[in-house]
Scaffold this active site. Structure first.
Site, PDB file in Angstrom:
ATOM      1  N   GLY A 120      35.383  13.862  -8.457  1.00 45.55           N
ATOM      2  CA  GLY A 120      34.852  14.419  -9.703  1.00 45.55           C
ATOM      3  C   GLY A 120      33.389  14.786  -9.573  1.00 45.55           C
ATOM      4  O   GLY A 120      32.638  14.098  -8.887  1.00 45.55           O
ATOM      5  N   ARG A 184      40.022  16.509  -4.491  1.00 49.50           N
ATOM      6  CA  ARG A 184      40.365  15.086  -4.438  1.00 49.50           C
ATOM      7  C   ARG A 184      41.304  14.714  -3.292  1.00 49.50           C
ATOM      8  O   ARG A 184      41.763  13.573  -3.209  1.00 49.50           O
ATOM      9  CB  ARG A 184      41.024  14.658  -5.747  1.00 49.50           C
ATOM     10  CG  ARG A 184      40.077  14.688  -6.924  1.00 49.50           C
ATOM     11  CD  ARG A 184      40.706  14.030  -8.143  1.00 49.50           C
ATOM     12  NE  ARG A 184      39.767  14.001  -9.246  1.00 49.50           N
ATOM     13  CZ  ARG A 184      38.873  13.033  -9.442  1.00 49.50           C
ATOM     14  NH1 ARG A 184      38.822  12.001  -8.621  1.00 49.50           N
ATOM     15  NH2 ARG A 184      38.042  13.083 -10.461  1.00 49.50           N
ATOM     16  N   ASP A 214      33.464   5.740  -4.011  1.00 45.13           N
ATOM     17  CA  ASP A 214      33.851   4.666  -3.091  1.00 45.13           C
ATOM     18  C   ASP A 214      34.986   5.099  -2.166  1.00 45.13           C
ATOM     19  O   ASP A 214      34.943   4.866  -0.960  1.00 45.13           O
ATOM     20  CB  ASP A 214      34.205   3.390  -3.863  1.00 45.13           C
ATOM     21  CG  ASP A 214      35.170   3.634  -5.015  1.00 45.13           C
ATOM     22  OD1 ASP A 214      35.221   4.773  -5.528  1.00 45.13           O
ATOM     23  OD2 ASP A 214      35.888   2.701  -5.393  1.00 45.13           O
ATOM     24  N   ASP A 215      35.993   5.765  -2.728  1.00 45.85           N
ATOM     25  CA  ASP A 215      37.117   6.208  -1.901  1.00 45.85           C
ATOM     26  C   ASP A 215      36.676   7.233  -0.858  1.00 45.85           C
ATOM     27  O   ASP A 215      37.065   7.145   0.312  1.00 45.85           O
ATOM     28  CB  ASP A 215      38.195   6.850  -2.777  1.00 45.85           C
ATOM     29  CG  ASP A 215      39.248   5.829  -3.198  1.00 45.85           C
ATOM     30  OD1 ASP A 215      39.146   4.654  -2.773  1.00 45.85           O
ATOM     31  OD2 ASP A 215      40.158   6.206  -3.946  1.00 45.85           O
ATOM     32  N   LYS A 241      27.972   8.999  -4.706  1.00 43.68           N
ATOM     33  CA  LYS A 241      28.119   9.770  -5.937  1.00 43.68           C
ATOM     34  C   LYS A 241      29.123   9.117  -6.860  1.00 43.68           C
ATOM     35  O   LYS A 241      30.149   8.638  -6.401  1.00 43.68           O
ATOM     36  CB  LYS A 241      28.652  11.166  -5.593  1.00 43.68           C
ATOM     37  CG  LYS A 241      29.007  12.028  -6.775  1.00 43.68           C
ATOM     38  CD  LYS A 241      30.368  12.704  -6.622  1.00 43.68           C
ATOM     39  CE  LYS A 241      31.503  11.713  -6.793  1.00 43.68           C
ATOM     40  NZ  LYS A 241      32.829  12.299  -6.825  1.00 43.68           N
ATOM     41  N   THR A 242      28.855   9.042  -8.104  1.00 44.44           N
ATOM     42  CA  THR A 242      29.823   8.834  -9.175  1.00 44.44           C
ATOM     43  C   THR A 242      29.106   8.475 -10.460  1.00 44.44           C
ATOM     44  O   THR A 242      28.283   7.568 -10.497  1.00 44.44           O
ATOM     45  CB  THR A 242      30.888   7.752  -8.895  1.00 44.44           C
ATOM     46  OG1 THR A 242      31.522   7.427 -10.128  1.00 44.44           O
ATOM     47  CG2 THR A 242      30.301   6.465  -8.358  1.00 44.44           C
ATOM     48  N   ASP A 244      30.308   6.988 -12.826  1.00 43.60           N
ATOM     49  CA  ASP A 244      30.731   5.649 -13.272  1.00 43.60           C
ATOM     50  C   ASP A 244      29.805   4.538 -12.783  1.00 43.60           C
ATOM     51  O   ASP A 244      29.837   3.430 -13.299  1.00 43.60           O
ATOM     52  CB  ASP A 244      32.143   5.340 -12.753  1.00 43.60           C
ATOM     53  CG  ASP A 244      33.200   6.211 -13.407  1.00 43.60           C
ATOM     54  OD1 ASP A 244      32.853   6.985 -14.307  1.00 43.60           O
ATOM     55  OD2 ASP A 244      34.382   6.108 -13.013  1.00 43.60           O
ATOM     56  N   LYS A 281      30.326   8.055 -44.606  1.00 42.82           N
ATOM     57  CA  LYS A 281      31.738   8.081 -44.974  1.00 42.82           C
ATOM     58  C   LYS A 281      32.713   7.983 -43.825  1.00 42.82           C
ATOM     59  O   LYS A 281      33.913   8.081 -44.054  1.00 42.82           O
ATOM     60  CB  LYS A 281      32.043   9.314 -45.810  1.00 42.82           C
ATOM     61  CG  LYS A 281      31.768  10.620 -45.119  1.00 42.82           C
ATOM     62  CD  LYS A 281      32.115  11.766 -46.058  1.00 42.82           C
ATOM     63  CE  LYS A 281      32.155  13.064 -45.275  1.00 42.82           C
ATOM     64  NZ  LYS A 281      32.493  14.199 -46.103  1.00 42.82           N
ATOM     65  N   MET A 289      33.668   7.871 -20.516  1.00 48.73           N
ATOM     66  CA  MET A 289      34.239   7.758 -19.170  1.00 48.73           C
ATOM     67  C   MET A 289      33.875   6.430 -18.526  1.00 48.73           C
ATOM     68  O   MET A 289      32.888   5.786 -18.896  1.00 48.73           O
ATOM     69  CB  MET A 289      33.764   8.916 -18.296  1.00 48.73           C
ATOM     70  CG  MET A 289      34.710  10.090 -18.337  1.00 48.73           C
ATOM     71  SD  MET A 289      34.430  11.246 -16.970  1.00 48.73           S
ATOM     72  CE  MET A 289      35.751  12.428 -17.285  1.00 48.73           C
ATOM     73  N   GLY A 290      34.630   6.070 -17.519  1.00 44.45           N
ATOM     74  CA  GLY A 290      34.455   4.809 -16.815  1.00 44.45           C
ATOM     75  C   GLY A 290      35.747   4.031 -16.870  1.00 44.45           C
ATOM     76  O   GLY A 290      35.906   3.192 -17.746  1.00 44.45           O
ATOM     77  N   ARG A 291      36.661   4.325 -15.959  1.00 48.24           N
ATOM     78  CA  ARG A 291      37.981   3.696 -16.041  1.00 48.24           C
ATOM     79  C   ARG A 291      37.958   2.270 -15.505  1.00 48.24           C
ATOM     80  O   ARG A 291      38.303   1.336 -16.214  1.00 48.24           O
ATOM     81  CB  ARG A 291      39.007   4.545 -15.279  1.00 48.24           C
ATOM     82  CG  ARG A 291      40.326   3.825 -14.981  1.00 48.24           C
ATOM     83  CD  ARG A 291      41.520   4.731 -15.072  1.00 48.24           C
ATOM     84  NE  ARG A 291      41.738   5.190 -16.417  1.00 48.24           N
ATOM     85  CZ  ARG A 291      42.052   6.422 -16.763  1.00 48.24           C
ATOM     86  NH1 ARG A 291      42.196   7.326 -15.854  1.00 48.24           N
ATOM     87  NH2 ARG A 291      42.246   6.725 -18.022  1.00 48.24           N
ATOM     88  N   GLU A 350      36.641   3.954 -21.188  1.00 46.53           N
ATOM     89  CA  GLU A 350      37.875   4.701 -20.934  1.00 46.53           C
ATOM     90  C   GLU A 350      39.052   3.796 -20.590  1.00 46.53           C
ATOM     91  O   GLU A 350      40.168   3.998 -21.048  1.00 46.53           O
ATOM     92  CB  GLU A 350      37.595   5.662 -19.766  1.00 46.53           C
ATOM     93  CG  GLU A 350      38.606   6.735 -19.571  1.00 46.53           C
ATOM     94  CD  GLU A 350      38.228   7.610 -18.378  1.00 46.53           C
ATOM     95  OE1 GLU A 350      37.310   7.239 -17.620  1.00 46.53           O
ATOM     96  OE2 GLU A 350      38.854   8.663 -18.217  1.00 46.53           O
ATOM     97  N   ARG A 459      29.690  15.641 -16.658  1.00 47.28           N
ATOM     98  CA  ARG A 459      29.799  15.543 -15.201  1.00 47.28           C
ATOM     99  C   ARG A 459      29.063  16.684 -14.505  1.00 47.28           C
ATOM    100  O   ARG A 459      28.682  16.565 -13.336  1.00 47.28           O
ATOM    101  CB  ARG A 459      31.268  15.558 -14.778  1.00 47.28           C
ATOM    102  CG  ARG A 459      32.097  14.495 -15.485  1.00 47.28           C
ATOM    103  CD  ARG A 459      33.436  14.262 -14.807  1.00 47.28           C
ATOM    104  NE  ARG A 459      34.176  15.473 -14.533  1.00 47.28           N
ATOM    105  CZ  ARG A 459      35.312  15.508 -13.838  1.00 47.28           C
ATOM    106  NH1 ARG A 459      35.831  14.380 -13.357  1.00 47.28           N
ATOM    107  NH2 ARG A 459      35.949  16.637 -13.628  1.00 47.28           N
TER     108      ARG A 459
END
Lengths: 585, 585
Positions: A120, A184, A214-215, A241-242, A244, A281, A289-291, A350, A459
């Site tokens: 991403g 990806r 990380d992956d 990078k990320t 998250d 009201k 985001m952030g799974r 998320e 992003r």
């Protein structure tokens, strides 16, 4: 501005099928240019143009590429599962950490370096490339930087562009990953490793930088090991990078993009909070985001002071159920309504529902039932088949969510818990519960819930000064590792709460941050994700303050990301809090 | 910074029931303070603090309140329905327009002025109050500014706060309407007019400023007429607010908040566009606020160059149906997929579906059927009762939308077309259509649609320099009208593409911009909304360029709103384009 490299047309392999080795590299052809520079320039806004002129700040040790010297530290180990990881990387395990120093400049032959953006997008990706470009072209003007197209696919299919100074100049300090695109695809099979090796050999690459999470960095390490094993000269290094911010550890202080993205979400949340208290009201339920990790939700809470913010790691730690969360929200709404406040802001990470034991149990049983059903079942029929606890939860779900769980299945036939819009789920359940309480006379307020999901909006935002400096610096560090023949490292900068000129560049073996995890039924060496530490400074600060945010409206706005003026260099609260702990140690 | 007015506690009438005349004004009591100034200050971010120091720029003619002189122009008429409007405002119709000049300062007695924020929040509301405060307190330090709480309700119930310098200082250049709150109550019944008159008399108000949209300013005019008729000294004047930018005409060049809000939405849309082209796997369907008028969607399109943007006024003009729109989107997706582009960005105005003749016909028949149904009907049963055309559309609706139309009804039992999430409706219908085309071999791409709604996120954003200057100036103009005994006017500033010091202040009778519209079965005098002019410069520019945006990715990012630096004073494209036409005439 960097010296101009030789201008060259886009070069791609002839429609090589995805994932197949590119054997036709000699038949390269000129396709349409990567971007029509003149046309692109015409479409730039005033701010985009102004940002093109921003000179990222960096440590002077990185200034003259030919004078950079890498000093070896002690040999390293892995943080976890040392023996296992050592076995998986027999050629590269245990390399020393590297620090940077400045010596008298040497002569460097021109280098051919490739770069891949993986996963991403995150604000700052383009600046990694700019930093690399400036470094390698300053080192030797005949160096070449190749940008592989659309992530790892570009490596597999030898689809790349030669990045020239004119093109790179269009993307300095700009958001997005669209200079070369991202993807990806994972490099996993022997055929894929062969295809990558083939590309690298055909292009005579000296080095490759993989910019990813990380992956992707774990993958970079495997490719580095593979190349070493096959005695390729090509070095492979990574950049963290990320948005998250879960690619983080003792070596990596922050992953790039988090600063900008969290600022963007926080600005929206603050505006929603002020909207809540101005219009009086509605409750805004905001999922961010952030799974796996709730760093973004936590940073947004620290920045904006919402009435409630759930943290996935805390939910998991306390085995908090969905019904618990609904109760917490309903309690808040009841209490606030007694103060005449029928409005508020609630922040959710998320991955929230995935951490809940009751949801987990329901999903597991649903998967069983749906897998063995011979025909499609009604909600009533499914409810009757569920055990009483799961049935109660299933009965309580809003129709839209229950239907979605019943009807939408992933390719393996599994219920798609990740697709649940937690903000809508909560609004539905809270609304039902409040209606019941109203009948019982226990709630007299008026409830209106507005769902929001903040994710894709940030992003590709224009990187903050922090992220622009950080990524440009990481690009220079990564290029320095590459040009000095280092492989299997991640580029880092630390001391990040100080001015960018004082940030400390370094290289650390990727194996240092790895552990063994089960993936698809196999042990795999992967970089361990950093989750929110419930004992850490950011969470502790949040836990200390959150009670006061519930009933009082202490909303706070960080405002839009500024590139000039007195606040342009303010860094994230998480980073500040973590750094203050380190400083006090 | 303004001189400090006498500090005073919050003053409210004793729990007066809503809409009832507040007869107990003498029994005012001290409740909790409006805001705990110290606590509020503790919660300010660095940017909020920095913005507190920003000095809005304005025409020097407004600098010394005691020297401002209002010069009368020609008597005015209404733009439409003159006779009818003249009859409705016998005391105030036909007043002259007013321009501003500077004379030798006179002495002014202290004034007591009230302010009401009405309707949805818009960036800059606080600065209207700051401009008023500075003006009246500079005029005579014993002047008082009363902020009525939570919109017109505060007027009805005499709930107000005396705004002191410390409080006002906390909200300078800040987003939100929460300094005093806003509300949507309309002053319509004789009892309501009596209640307002009672409040104003009891508080001995010299003037009242109503900050709101077309409806609220129409209401302001009615209150002004009512006061004149009852020979109250209290003047009533308005200020033009609405992010939708439809309170606009020959006198009002822009309504405040549009500049900031449109910039905020455009920044998000641009980030989504770059996300689309970076990740190359999704279409983002973005609905933006603007129900009656599509000015926001149009400005966002001009700023960001999406692949498609629908304009409500064009849809209505061309009687474009929902099925037409689906076809247009599907065509685009097919064409782009032939270029290998399975991604893009599509912008929709909030009111889109309400303009479509086929949706209108379906809703009308649905309302009939549901009104006469004795029991709840299934979707199949409803479909069978519909005429064939409506049945086809109803059959084509995604389940979630059809269910929503069948189940959720407004208090009058009507189907809630306004609640349709057009972005989800379109994604559902486009997805079904593409699946059919795929079966027929006419589409080979992969479609993934991501829904977004941008609305509440920007109504309380920190105002851009433009909106900060504009609203502060409007506040000073409104205060000048009030302090000089003018009533029934709207405060304006024109020449807005020039530096703020050259903006031209003026006052125009609200009757000038009114026409007669049927409301609830009665003729009512209301300010005519400005819709997108299909012959106007902004739409013409858009229409000229949009074809090129379809297949080429010419995405453009205005970036986050900047308060410093070279782009801090860039104004909206719509305003620039309109001004360039005026300049060329």
């Amino acid at each position: 501005m960097a010296p101009k490299l030789s201008v060259s047309p886009v070069t791609t392999a002839l429609n090589a099928p995805a994932h197949a080795p590119a054997t036709v590299l000699s038949e390269v052809y000129t396709s349409k240019p990567l971007s029509d520079v003149a046309a692109e320039h015409r479409n730039l806004s005033a701010l985009q143009r102004a940002r093109l002129q921003y000179n990222p700040r960096y440590n002077p040790v990185l200034a003259d590429p030919a004078a950079v010297v890498l000093q070896q530290g002690q040999p390293t180990t892995a943080a976890f599962d040392q023996d296992h990881i050592a076995k998986l990387f027999p050629n590269l395990y245990g390399q020393p950490s590297l620090s940077f120093a400045k010596h008298v400049p040497s002569h460097f032959e021109p280098k051919t370096v490739g770069v891949v953006l993986s996963g991403g997008p995150a604000p700052g990706g383009h600046n990694v490339i700019c930093g690399m470009f400036d470094f390698v072209s300053n080192l030797n003007p005949n160096s070449k930087l190749l940008g592989f197209r659309n992530g790892p696919d570009g490596l597999l299919n030898a689809e790349y562009v030669l990045l020239d100074a004119d093109t790179v100049a269009l993307y300095r300090n700009q958001g997005g990953f669209h200079m070369i695109g991202s993807g990806r695809t994972k490099i996993e099979t022997p055929a894929q490793f062969d295809a990558v090796r083939n590309t690298v050999e055909q292009l005579d690459l000296d080095a490759l930088v993989i910019v990813g999470g990380d992956d992707s960095n774990s993958n970079a390490m495997k490719i580095a090991e593979h190349f070493k094993q096959h005695q390729l000269k090509c070095c492979v290094n990574g950049a963290p990078k990320t948005i998250d911010n879960d690619l983080r550890n003792a070596q990596v202080q922050v992953s790039f993009g988090f600063d900008t993205a969290a600022k963007s979400y926080a600005e929206s949340i603050a505006s929603l909070a002020f909207d809540a208290v101005s219009a009086r009201k509605a409750y805004h339920f905001v999922r961010v985001m952030g799974r796996s990790a709730s760093h973004i939700a936590l940073e947004c809470a620290l920045q904006t002071h919402p009435n409630l913010c759930f943290i996935g790691e805390e939910v998991k730690h306390n085995s908090t159920t969905l019904l618990d969360v609904v109760r917490t929200v309903v309690d808040l709404i009841q209490q606030r309504s007694l103060q005449g406040k029928n409005y508020g802001v609630i922040v959710l990470p998320e991955g929230l529902v995935e951490f809940m034991p009751d949801v987990e149990a329901l999903i597991a049983e649903l998967n069983e039932i749906l897998a063995h059903a011979e025909r499609s079942l009604s909600r009533q029929q499914i409810t009757e088949k569920l055990n009483p606890r799961n049935a109660e939860l299933f009965r309580n779900l809003p129709d839209a969510i229950a239907n979605q769980l019943m009807l939408e299945r992933d390719p393996h036939g599994n219920v798609q818990v990740a697709k649940i819009e937690a903000e809508r789920l909560l609004i539905g359940m809270v609304s039902s519960r409040l209606a019941m309480l109203k009948k019982e006379g226990l709630y007299k307020g008026k409830f209106s819930g507005v769902p929001h999901y903040l994710g894709y909006e940030a992003r590709c935002a224009m990187p903050s000064n922090f992220d622009a400096n950080y990524t440009y610096g990481l690009g220079r560090v990564a290029a320095a590792l590459c040009c000095n023949g280092k492989t299997g490292y991640i580029a880092t900068l630390s001391n990040l709460t100080k001015p960018a000129e004082e940030w400390v560049p370094a290289g650390f073996p990727l194996t240092m941050m790895m552990n063994i995890e089960r993936r698809h039924g196999k042990d795999s060496a992967v970089i361990k994700k950093m989750l929110v530490d419930l004992q850490g400074a950011p969470f502790t600060d949040f836990a200390l303050k959150r009670e006061s945010w519930k009933l009082n409206d202490e909303y706070r706005s960080p405002g839009t990301t500024q590139f000039w003026g007195p606040t342009a260099d303010v860094v994230s609260m998480s980073l500040q809090l973590e750094a203050s702990v380190t400083a006090n140690q």
